[in-house]
Design a protein around this motif. Structure first.
Motif, PDB file in Angstrom:
ATOM      1  N   ILE B 253     -21.921 -60.782 -43.695  1.00  0.00           N
ATOM      2  CA  ILE B 253     -21.255 -61.457 -44.812  1.00  0.00           C
ATOM      3  C   ILE B 253     -20.805 -62.855 -44.375  1.00  0.00           C
ATOM      4  CG2 ILE B 253     -19.295 -61.339 -46.413  1.00  0.00           C
ATOM      5  CD1 ILE B 253     -19.427 -58.238 -45.985  1.00  0.00           C
ATOM      6  N   GLU B 254     -21.139 -63.842 -45.190  1.00  0.00           N
ATOM      7  CA  GLU B 254     -20.717 -65.221 -44.909  1.00  0.00           C
ATOM      8  C   GLU B 254     -19.333 -65.454 -45.503  1.00  0.00           C
ATOM      9  OE1 GLU B 254     -25.077 -67.419 -45.001  1.00  0.00           O
ATOM     10  OE2 GLU B 254     -23.448 -68.194 -46.280  1.00  0.00           O
ATOM     11  N   ILE B 255     -18.501 -66.130 -44.707  1.00  0.00           N
ATOM     12  CA  ILE B 255     -17.140 -66.425 -45.174  1.00  0.00           C
ATOM     13  C   ILE B 255     -16.937 -67.928 -45.207  1.00  0.00           C
ATOM     14  CG2 ILE B 255     -14.693 -66.089 -44.710  1.00  0.00           C
ATOM     15  CD1 ILE B 255     -15.244 -63.686 -43.178  1.00  0.00           C
ATOM     16  N   PRO B 256     -16.466 -68.444 -46.314  1.00  0.00           N
ATOM     17  CA  PRO B 256     -16.181 -69.882 -46.348  1.00  0.00           C
ATOM     18  C   PRO B 256     -15.047 -70.223 -45.371  1.00  0.00           C
ATOM     19  CG  PRO B 256     -16.120 -68.917 -48.546  1.00  0.00           C
ATOM     20  CD  PRO B 256     -16.187 -67.794 -47.591  1.00  0.00           C
ATOM     21  N   SER B 257     -15.041 -71.464 -44.935  1.00  0.00           N
ATOM     22  CA  SER B 257     -14.104 -71.847 -43.865  1.00  0.00           C
ATOM     23  C   SER B 257     -12.648 -71.658 -44.251  1.00  0.00           C
ATOM     24  CB  SER B 257     -14.360 -73.299 -43.461  1.00  0.00           C
ATOM     25  OG  SER B 257     -14.234 -74.108 -44.595  1.00  0.00           O
ATOM     26  N   GLU B 258     -12.353 -71.815 -45.554  1.00  0.00           N
ATOM     27  CA  GLU B 258     -10.941 -71.750 -45.945  1.00  0.00           C
ATOM     28  C   GLU B 258     -10.417 -70.310 -46.042  1.00  0.00           C
ATOM     29  OE1 GLU B 258     -13.399 -72.815 -47.789  1.00  0.00           O
ATOM     30  OE2 GLU B 258     -13.321 -71.920 -49.792  1.00  0.00           O
ATOM     31  N   LYS B 259     -11.308 -69.340 -45.967  1.00  0.00           N
ATOM     32  CA  LYS B 259     -10.878 -67.939 -46.094  1.00  0.00           C
ATOM     33  C   LYS B 259     -10.642 -67.302 -44.723  1.00  0.00           C
ATOM     34  CE  LYS B 259     -10.944 -67.459 -50.572  1.00  0.00           C
ATOM     35  NZ  LYS B 259      -9.718 -67.124 -51.295  1.00  0.00           N
ATOM     36  N   LYS B 260      -9.717 -66.347 -44.680  1.00  0.00           N
ATOM     37  CA  LYS B 260      -9.414 -65.617 -43.442  1.00  0.00           C
ATOM     38  C   LYS B 260     -10.181 -64.292 -43.453  1.00  0.00           C
ATOM     39  CE  LYS B 260      -6.217 -68.616 -42.391  1.00  0.00           C
ATOM     40  NZ  LYS B 260      -6.653 -69.755 -41.634  1.00  0.00           N
ATOM     41  N   ASN B 261     -10.337 -63.733 -42.249  1.00  0.00           N
ATOM     42  CA  ASN B 261     -11.076 -62.479 -42.148  1.00  0.00           C
ATOM     43  C   ASN B 261     -10.375 -61.355 -42.927  1.00  0.00           C
ATOM     44  OD1 ASN B 261     -12.719 -63.908 -40.552  1.00  0.00           O
ATOM     45  ND2 ASN B 261     -12.391 -62.732 -38.661  1.00  0.00           N
ATOM     46  N   TRP B 262      -9.021 -61.333 -42.860  1.00  0.00           N
ATOM     47  CA  TRP B 262      -8.311 -60.230 -43.536  1.00  0.00           C
ATOM     48  C   TRP B 262      -8.544 -60.259 -45.035  1.00  0.00           C
ATOM     49  CZ3 TRP B 262      -4.845 -61.273 -47.339  1.00  0.00           C
ATOM     50  CH2 TRP B 262      -4.224 -62.532 -47.353  1.00  0.00           C
ATOM     51  N   GLU B 263      -8.815 -61.462 -45.559  1.00  0.00           N
ATOM     52  CA  GLU B 263      -9.060 -61.559 -47.003  1.00  0.00           C
ATOM     53  C   GLU B 263     -10.365 -60.851 -47.372  1.00  0.00           C
ATOM     54  OE1 GLU B 263      -7.619 -65.500 -48.952  1.00  0.00           O
ATOM     55  OE2 GLU B 263      -8.098 -65.998 -46.871  1.00  0.00           O
ATOM     56  N   LEU B 264     -11.342 -60.957 -46.459  1.00  0.00           N
ATOM     57  CA  LEU B 264     -12.611 -60.248 -46.671  1.00  0.00           C
ATOM     58  C   LEU B 264     -12.375 -58.744 -46.604  1.00  0.00           C
ATOM     59  CD1 LEU B 264     -15.742 -60.015 -46.857  1.00  0.00           C
ATOM     60  CD2 LEU B 264     -15.787 -60.161 -44.376  1.00  0.00           C
ATOM     61  N   ILE B 265     -11.638 -58.316 -45.566  1.00  0.00           N
ATOM     62  CA  ILE B 265     -11.393 -56.886 -45.384  1.00  0.00           C
ATOM     63  C   ILE B 265     -10.658 -56.323 -46.613  1.00  0.00           C
ATOM     64  CG2 ILE B 265     -10.157 -55.184 -43.948  1.00  0.00           C
ATOM     65  CD1 ILE B 265     -10.635 -57.223 -41.593  1.00  0.00           C
ATOM     66  N   TYR B 266      -9.678 -57.050 -47.061  1.00  0.00           N
ATOM     67  CA  TYR B 266      -8.903 -56.631 -48.225  1.00  0.00           C
ATOM     68  C   TYR B 266      -9.814 -56.475 -49.443  1.00  0.00           C
ATOM     69  CZ  TYR B 266      -5.334 -56.775 -51.874  1.00  0.00           C
ATOM     70  OH  TYR B 266      -4.562 -56.487 -52.957  1.00  0.00           O
ATOM     71  N   SER B 267     -10.707 -57.469 -49.592  1.00  0.00           N
ATOM     72  CA  SER B 267     -11.622 -57.446 -50.733  1.00  0.00           C
ATOM     73  C   SER B 267     -12.568 -56.250 -50.648  1.00  0.00           C
ATOM     74  CB  SER B 267     -12.409 -58.755 -50.744  1.00  0.00           C
ATOM     75  OG  SER B 267     -13.520 -58.648 -51.575  1.00  0.00           O
ATOM     76  N   LEU B 268     -13.052 -55.968 -49.446  1.00  0.00           N
ATOM     77  CA  LEU B 268     -13.989 -54.847 -49.271  1.00  0.00           C
ATOM     78  C   LEU B 268     -13.294 -53.504 -49.550  1.00  0.00           C
ATOM     79  CD1 LEU B 268     -15.910 -55.934 -46.025  1.00  0.00           C
ATOM     80  CD2 LEU B 268     -16.886 -55.640 -48.299  1.00  0.00           C
ATOM     81  N   VAL B 269     -12.092 -53.372 -49.013  1.00  0.00           N
ATOM     82  CA  VAL B 269     -11.353 -52.110 -49.198  1.00  0.00           C
ATOM     83  C   VAL B 269     -11.092 -51.898 -50.687  1.00  0.00           C
ATOM     84  CG1 VAL B 269      -9.151 -50.952 -48.739  1.00  0.00           C
ATOM     85  CG2 VAL B 269     -10.368 -52.099 -46.889  1.00  0.00           C
ATOM     86  N   ARG B 270     -10.743 -52.993 -51.344  1.00  0.00           N
ATOM     87  CA  ARG B 270     -10.474 -52.889 -52.776  1.00  0.00           C
ATOM     88  C   ARG B 270     -11.720 -52.459 -53.544  1.00  0.00           C
ATOM     89  NH1 ARG B 270      -7.769 -58.177 -54.736  1.00  0.00           N
ATOM     90  NH2 ARG B 270      -9.932 -58.768 -54.891  1.00  0.00           N
ATOM     91  N   SER B 271     -12.903 -52.809 -52.992  1.00  0.00           N
ATOM     92  CA  SER B 271     -14.163 -52.410 -53.647  1.00  0.00           C
ATOM     93  C   SER B 271     -14.588 -51.000 -53.247  1.00  0.00           C
ATOM     94  CB  SER B 271     -15.280 -53.379 -53.271  1.00  0.00           C
ATOM     95  OG  SER B 271     -14.933 -54.670 -53.637  1.00  0.00           O
ATOM     96  N   GLY B 272     -13.810 -50.351 -52.402  1.00  0.00           N
ATOM     97  CA  GLY B 272     -14.090 -48.958 -52.053  1.00  0.00           C
ATOM     98  C   GLY B 272     -14.803 -48.771 -50.733  1.00  0.00           C
ATOM     99  N   ALA B 273     -14.931 -49.808 -49.957  1.00  0.00           N
ATOM    100  CA  ALA B 273     -15.634 -49.672 -48.679  1.00  0.00           C
ATOM    101  C   ALA B 273     -14.747 -48.991 -47.640  1.00  0.00           C
ATOM    102  CB  ALA B 273     -16.025 -51.064 -48.180  1.00  0.00           C
TER     103      ALA B 273
END
Lengths: 274, 294
Positions: B253-273
């Motif tokens: 997964i590509e992350i834009p520079s302004e985003k933090k890793n935890w924001e990705l994790i949070y988003s994934l968990v919210r999607s049920g991962a």
């Protein structure tokens, strides 16, 4: 100019070391040997040949007929040399991948083209001058006298013809990226299409199409006696071609040369290495 | 400072778009272009060296359009594009002499220059042989020697180690490194070897389908995270995150520079991962694989 001379120097070196040059020399020598043999074997019959046109031909006519026959080779030798050295001149840059090395160099394509053309021209001249040298040398052995004046005219005429046909081969080479296509195109265009056109026009319309390159090149022979290959019996004459005919032929050859060169240079300038 | 600049370069071969609006400026160091076969690397280099004209766009050398004064501009560039052939009946030395004269090296300096590049590229022992007798590797070395004549400010090399034996590869890389780092010249080279790119470059580009998809100078924009799941995850990944590869059990997964890793994790968990592991991966190999497996 300096860069053009450098291109000429190194391409000339590359040409004269090539197999094409040695093959051309072999062909040249074979033609010379044949002509020398026939000169000594059949010179006595030249009088009889000339005698069909005029009674008791003088020695000057016999000498002219002798050179006329020798110059038959000069109708084809420049073509062969031009095809050998000119046809692959541009196309081989792409086919042999030498363009990757030479196109990015800081030299204009015009200079490169000019250098290559001059190199091909010079190496072709070597081949032609060997033949002319032999012709010049054999003459006094047969006639115990110097060459006829017209012989010296054929020197500049053959140089012009070579310039013209080499330009045509460079044009063909600029069109194609494959050497074989460039070779075949010139052979077919010169030996088939132009010859066929010459005969057809002569038969259908009853005149010699002097604007065709191969017809204009006949001046190399008719400068001695006026028996054009494509002309009908109406133009048969033992007199040499007139000054105006010579000038006309020169202009035709130069026209082919300049038009071909102009198109070839434009194509070369736009050529890409794909 | 010398620079080479490509502005919106596009090249079309009929319906095929070999290059699409490539923008690039290089003013120092060694830049390496990576990309699979057919990605447009060689086409791009041919355009920079005027072997080919762009369908649109402009090349500038030292701030001047290449076409405006190409003899001067090409004088600043040495190149070895694809595997060049040389005039068969000329010796390596004669070919170098010829290039020296075309590059306006004074006649009395030609021998010194030939000796310098011959020694540098290791061709002295066979430079008096006709180039038609050279092996692939010998021609490659001669090509490099020729490209370095007169020490051009910009060196463009297309797969320069192709066809060389292992020793030759090491020597070639050292020459390039030295030219870029010690002599301070601009080197632009293409290669298929990622380790070579990493070793030589201070900037890596990935060209794919005619577009520069990655530029290490803007590397932060393309952080790649590898996420491993406990159970296969096929859910939608929210923007601005971009899932570029997924096997169900694993995703890049590509992350834009302004985003933090935890924001990705949070988003994934919210999607049920159900996440097992998150690995931040800056490896160029992964970036490359990520791009070319699109």
């Amino acid at each position: 100019m300096q860069k053009t001379l450098q291109v000429t120097k190194y391409f000339f070196r590359n040409y004269y070391r090539s197999r094409s040059f040695y093959l051309m020399l072999v062909i040249d020598i074979l033609i010379c040997v044949l002509f020398i043999y026939f000169s000594f074997r059949y010179t006595s019959k030249i009088g009889a040949f000339a005698g069909r046109i005029i009674k008791n031909p003088p020695e000057s006519i016999i000498k002219n007929v002798f050179d006329y026959i020798w110059n038959f080779a000069l109708l084809y030798l420049p073509v062969l040399a031009a095809v050998f050295f000119g046809s692959p001149a541009i196309s081989s840059e792409i086919e042999d991948r030498t363009a990757y090395h030479i196109f990015p160099l800081p030299i204009s394509r015009y200079s490169l083209f000019a250098g290559k053309f001059i190199a091909a021209f010079l190496v072709s001249l070597v081949v032609i001058f060997i033949f002319l040298g032999v012709e010049w040398a054999v003459f006094p052995f047969v006639f115990h006298t110097y060459q006829v004046t017209a012989f010296y005219s054929t020197i500049y005429l053959v140089v012009i013809f070579l310039f013209s046909i080499l330009s045509v081969t460079f044009l063909s080479s600029s069109i194609f990226n494959r050497n074989l296509y460039a070779y075949i195109t010139v052979f077919v265009a010169y030996f088939l299409i132009l010859n066929a056109a010459g005969y057809i026009i002569n038969i259908l319309y009853g005149y010699t199409p002097s604007y065709l390159l191969n017809v204009a090149a006949e001046i190399l022979q008719t400068v001695y006696i006026n028996i054009p290959i494509f002309g009908g019996s109406s133009s048969l004459s033992i007199a040499p071609a007139s000054s105006s005919t010579i000038l006309h032929s020169i202009l035709i050859m130069l026209a082919y040369a300049f038009v071909s060169l102009a198109i070839a240079i434009i194509l070369f300038e736009r050529k890409e290495v794909r | 400072m010398t620079s080479i600049e490509a502005i919106n370069i596009s090249k079309n071969f009929g319906p095929v778009h070999a290059l699409k609006d490539v923008d690039l400026e290089i003013s120092d160091g060694c830049t390496v272009i990576l990309g699979p076969n057919g990605s447009g690397k060689t086409t791009f280099m041919k355009i920079l060296t005027r072997m080919m004209r762009p369908s649109s766009g402009l090349v500038k050398i030292d701030g001047e359009p290449l076409e405006e004064n190409f003899v001067k501009s090409l004088g600043m560039i040495g190149s070895l594009v694809e595997q060049p052939e040389f005039y068969t009946y000329l010796t390596g030395r004669e070919i170098m002499e010829f290039v020296c004269r075309i590059r306006n090296i004074p006649k009395n300096s030609v021998n010194d220059e030939i000796k310098r590049v011959s020694d540098l590229c290791g061709i002295s022992s066979y430079s008096n042989r006709k180039s038609g007798t050279y092996s692939r590797g010998m021609k490659q070395r001669l090509g490099l020697a020729v490209s370095m004549i007169s020490s051009p400010d910009i060196l463009i090399l297309d797969e320069p180690t192709f066809g060389l034996d292992p020793r030759g590869i090491v020597e070639m890389r050292n020459i390039i490194k030295n030219y870029s780092r010690e002599e301070g010249k601009i080197v632009l080279l293409s290669t298929h070897m990622i380790n070579e790119a990493v070793e030589l470059s201070n900037r890596i580009l990935i060209l794919y389908m005619g577009v520069i998809r990655y530029d290490s100078m803007n590397g932060d924009d393309k952080r790649v995270i590898r996420v491993t799941f406990d159970e296969p995850f096929y859910g939608k990944i929210e923007e601005p995150f971009i899932q570029t590869r997924s096997t169900g059990n694993e995703a890049l997964i590509e992350i834009p520079s302004e985003k933090k890793n935890w924001e990705l994790i949070y988003s994934l968990v919210r999607s049920g991962a159900r996440i097992r592991e998150v690995e931040e991966n800056y490896g160029i190999e992964d970036v490359y694989m990520n791009i070319v497996s699109d």
